[in-house]
Motif scaffolding. Sequence first.
Motif, PDB file in Angstrom:
ATOM      1  N   GLN A   1       0.842  -1.190   0.000  1.00 32.16           N
ATOM      2  CA  GLN A   1       0.000   0.000   0.000  1.00 32.16           C
ATOM      3  C   GLN A   1       0.884   1.249   0.000  1.00 32.16           C
ATOM      4  O   GLN A   1       1.940   1.272   0.604  1.00 32.16           O
TER       5      GLN A   1
ATOM      6  N   GLN B   1       1.246   5.377   0.630  1.00 28.05           N
ATOM      7  CA  GLN B   1       0.725   6.571   1.291  1.00 28.05           C
ATOM      8  C   GLN B   1       1.397   7.787   0.675  1.00 28.05           C
ATOM      9  O   GLN B   1       2.611   7.816   0.497  1.00 28.05           O
TER      10      GLN B   1
ATOM     11  N   GLY C   1       5.714   3.474   1.496  1.00 30.54           N
ATOM     12  CA  GLY C   1       5.013   2.213   1.380  1.00 30.54           C
ATOM     13  C   GLY C   1       5.732   1.258   0.445  1.00 30.54           C
ATOM     14  O   GLY C   1       6.942   1.338   0.261  1.00 30.54           O
ATOM     15  N   ARG C   2       4.980   0.390  -0.178  1.00 34.67           N
ATOM     16  CA  ARG C   2       5.543  -0.634  -1.048  1.00 34.67           C
ATOM     17  C   ARG C   2       5.259  -0.323  -2.510  1.00 34.67           C
ATOM     18  O   ARG C   2       4.327   0.413  -2.832  1.00 34.67           O
TER      19      ARG C   2
ATOM     20  N   SER D   1      -1.841   6.800  -7.363  1.00 29.30           N
ATOM     21  CA  SER D   1      -1.713   6.918  -5.911  1.00 29.30           C
ATOM     22  C   SER D   1      -1.773   8.396  -5.562  1.00 29.30           C
ATOM     23  O   SER D   1      -0.916   9.170  -5.989  1.00 29.30           O
TER      24      SER D   1
END
Length: 120
Positions: free
Chosen positions: A1, A3, A26-27, A109
């Motif tokens: 997820q 951010q 995050g990843r 994102s």
Amino acid sequence: QVQVVESGGGLVQAGGSLRLSCRASGRNLAYYAMGWFRQAPGKEREFVALIRYSGGSTDYADSVKGRFRISRESVSTHTVYLQMNSLKPEDTAVYYCALHRVGSTAFDSWGQGTQVIVSS
């Protein structure tokens, strides 16, 4: 997820400056570009500026060219800035930071946004 967090918004008089910051964490953060968008009251969200991972080239909306500058902390970090100079009342909007991640066809994102208000 992933951010995405923006900061740096506020109230400024016309002709003034602000610097927005954006950090992604995050990843799966490999990205083609990081960008800024904005949405004014009653209007659709619009593109402001972007910076590409490869080479660091930039693009700007015509409305902000020569006044705004997007930059990044380094190639390896996921932190970008938007230096906004000569601000106008029409720059008033919520500013969003976003990533166009590798494997995606678009900016996928998004942060929650930071409010910029330019008073006349």
